[in-house]
Scaffold this active site. Structure first.
Site, PDB file in Angstrom:
ATOM      1  N   GLU A  34     -38.398 -33.874  41.307  1.00  0.00           N
ATOM      2  CA  GLU A  34     -37.758 -32.553  41.223  1.00  0.00           C
ATOM      3  C   GLU A  34     -37.838 -31.869  42.568  1.00  0.00           C
ATOM      4  O   GLU A  34     -38.910 -31.825  43.196  1.00  0.00           O
ATOM      5  CB  GLU A  34     -38.450 -31.634  40.212  1.00  0.00           C
ATOM      6  CG  GLU A  34     -38.120 -31.914  38.784  1.00  0.00           C
ATOM      7  CD  GLU A  34     -38.775 -30.904  37.839  1.00  0.00           C
ATOM      8  OE1 GLU A  34     -38.986 -29.734  38.235  1.00  0.00           O
ATOM      9  OE2 GLU A  34     -39.086 -31.319  36.717  1.00  0.00           O
ATOM     10  N   GLU A  84     -45.523 -32.316  35.075  1.00  0.00           N
ATOM     11  CA  GLU A  84     -46.244 -31.173  35.629  1.00  0.00           C
ATOM     12  C   GLU A  84     -47.422 -30.720  34.767  1.00  0.00           C
ATOM     13  O   GLU A  84     -47.411 -29.634  34.178  1.00  0.00           O
ATOM     14  CB  GLU A  84     -45.275 -30.000  35.852  1.00  0.00           C
ATOM     15  CG  GLU A  84     -44.157 -30.350  36.818  1.00  0.00           C
ATOM     16  CD  GLU A  84     -43.241 -29.169  37.150  1.00  0.00           C
ATOM     17  OE1 GLU A  84     -43.354 -28.124  36.498  1.00  0.00           O
ATOM     18  OE2 GLU A  84     -42.424 -29.307  38.056  1.00  0.00           O
TER      19      GLU A  84
HETATM   20  O1  IFM Z   1     -37.233 -25.673  35.349  1.00  0.00           O
HETATM   21  C1  IFM Z   1     -38.450 -26.147  35.833  1.00  0.00           C
HETATM   22  C2  IFM Z   1     -38.758 -27.512  35.234  1.00  0.00           C
HETATM   23  O2  IFM Z   1     -38.765 -27.483  33.860  1.00  0.00           O
HETATM   24  C3  IFM Z   1     -40.097 -27.984  35.718  1.00  0.00           C
HETATM   25  N1  IFM Z   1     -40.230 -27.899  37.142  1.00  0.00           N
HETATM   26  C4  IFM Z   1     -39.823 -26.672  37.794  1.00  0.00           C
HETATM   27  C5  IFM Z   1     -38.448 -26.275  37.329  1.00  0.00           C
HETATM   28  C6  IFM Z   1     -38.027 -24.964  38.039  1.00  0.00           C
HETATM   29  O3  IFM Z   1     -38.913 -23.931  37.707  1.00  0.00           O
END
Ligand code: IFM
Length: 440
Positions: free
Chosen positions: A351, A166
């Site tokens: 994710e 990210e």
């Molecule tokens: O916890 C985070 C993760 O570290 C990165 N992506 C989003 C998740 C939820 O906020």
């Protein structure tokens, strides 16, 4: 759940994801201080000032956690390797840290789990933060050195390597909005971080290729963006937000360009000769990871400096984070990426998940909201595959309740409940439901 494994291509992977600082316990094993420790120690930044010192104590309990993945019938585990554990000052090696990841990867393989490694999931060593962190170009070459060190130790056994998790969060959320470490609100620092994090990806890719390593990529986060209303101002604000949040990184990595709507604000603050780095940034990758959670409605706000916009959550039901639940946004991104950027390149949903105020009652956690969420998003993934996107896996965020950054331990994303006093793990109903759905 409204799907089974049979609805997906034969080699489709189901897994869960975590990240080092959020679960391991950073006070163990000789890890060095990170900019998240200092961010958390500064009043007002993190709920209750909590940090990752102990987290889920995964450092000592990883065998139990990997058993949970295996017992759920998962195929793969997405984890990250902490730079500050492996190189506590960002430069010199901590053998204990390397030994830990060596044990961890072997333990995954023993359980039949494919290791999906992420090199950088946000714990920048403080010694590098002191020198300007991601605003300093030297951090990119230091990151490439870290890539060499950790890959020389575990690169022979991991299934896939993502360079950065990210980049938008590393750069914009942390240097413009100030919500994450280092907590800056500065457009010049942001422009530099927005470029340097891409360069770090490119330099790491170069090092990985020099070692002949394949199956390498990057993990980007995407936010479905709609204009708040029919006005021309809202339409243009939504385009600007889409450029900053969704297009900056994917365009750089796949085409070697930055979107004009974002350069309109950043160009004056970019590092010198940034154009010369674009070839390295846009070298070939083997997969792209897609993190998706929510959508925003965006409108124009001329009372503010560039980017002259305001955003708010959409109208639908919300998670514990206050994030709108909008599964079709995932389908839409996966197909948009295939059509506009990556073609047939493998995509993974690296994710997707939701936080909820889960409670243990009579030794169990009943979380029907999460079951619905997961079912709807995995179904959206299936629709994207049906529409031509080459999606090869889905990772739930997260295996465990963990350290949710500025929210401390308050927001629970896990499929497994963690009691942060006793560290007892209790698989939630969603864990059992996913296990049934993906049973072979
Ligand atoms: O916890 C985070 C993760 O570290 C990165 N992506 C989003 C998740 C939820 O906020």
């Amino acid at each position: 759940m409204n799907f089974t494994r049979k609805d997906f291509p034969q080699d489709f992977l189901f897994g869960a994801a975590t990240a080092a600082y959020q679960i391991e316990g950073h006070q163990f094993g000789g890890a060095g201080p990170t900019h998240w420790d200092t961010f958390a120690a500064t009043p007002g930044n993190v709920v209750r000032g909590e940090d990752g010192a102990r987290a889920c104590d995964h450092y000592h309990r990883f065998a139990e956690d990997l058993d949970l993945l295996r017992d759920a019938g998962m195929d793969a585990y997405r984890f990250s390797t902490s730079w500050a554990r492996v190189m506590p000052d960002g430069r010199h090696v901590n053998v204990e840290g390397l030994d830990f990841y060596d044990r961890l990867v072997d333990a995954m393989l023993e359980r039949g789990l494919k290791p999906f490694q992420t090199l950088y999931h946000w714990e920048l060593p403080s010694a590098l933060a002191d020198k300007g962190g991601w605003t300093n170009r030297d951090t990119c070459s230091a990151f490439a050195d870290f890539t060499d060190v950790i890959t020389d130790r575990i690169g022979d056994r991991v299934h896939a390597i993502a360079t950065i998790n990210e980049p938008w969060c590393v750069a914009f959320l942390s240097h413009f909005l100030g919500h994450h470490a280092p907590g800056l609100r500065d457009i010049r620092a942001t422009a530099r971080a927005m470029h340097h994090i891409n360069l770090a990806h490119g330099m790491a890719m170069t090092r990985l290729r020099c070692k002949g390593i394949n199956n390498c990529g990057v993990v980007l986060n995407f936010d479905h963006t709609d204009p708040l209303d029919d006005s021309a101002g809202a339409a243009s604000a939504a385009q600007t937000w889409d450029a900053i949040m969704n297009r900056w990184f994917v365009e750089a990595v796949t085409k070697g360009t930055y979107p004009a709507e974002a350069l309109a604000g950043f160009a004056a603050h970019m590092p010198d000769s940034w154009q010369d780095d674009m070839a390295e940034i846009s070298q070939k990758i083997d997969f792209m990871g897609v993190n998706y959670y929510t959508r925003h409605h965006v409108t124009e706000d001329k009372s503010q400096p560039w980017p002259h916009l305001a955003s708010q959550e959409g109208p639908g039901a919300k998670t514990q984070m206050g994030w709108e639940i909008y599964p079709d946004g995932l389908r839409s991104f996966l197909t948009r990426l295939a059509t506009d950027y990556v073609g047939d390149l493998p995509l993974y949903v690296t994710e997707n998940g939701m936080a909820w105020d889960d409670r243990v009652e009579n030794g169990a956690v009943y979380d029907p909201e999460r079951m619905q969420f997961v079912s709807d998003h995995i179904t959206a993934t299936k629709r994207a595959i049906d529409q031509g996107a080459n999606v090869q896996g889905f990772f739930y965020w997260s295996l465990l309740d963990n350290y949710e950054w500025a929210f401390g331990y308050e927001k629970r994303f896990g499929m497994v409940h963690v009691d942060f006093d006793t560290l007892k793990r209790v698989p939630k109903a969603s864990y059992h439901a996913l296990k049934s759905a993906i049973a072979r």
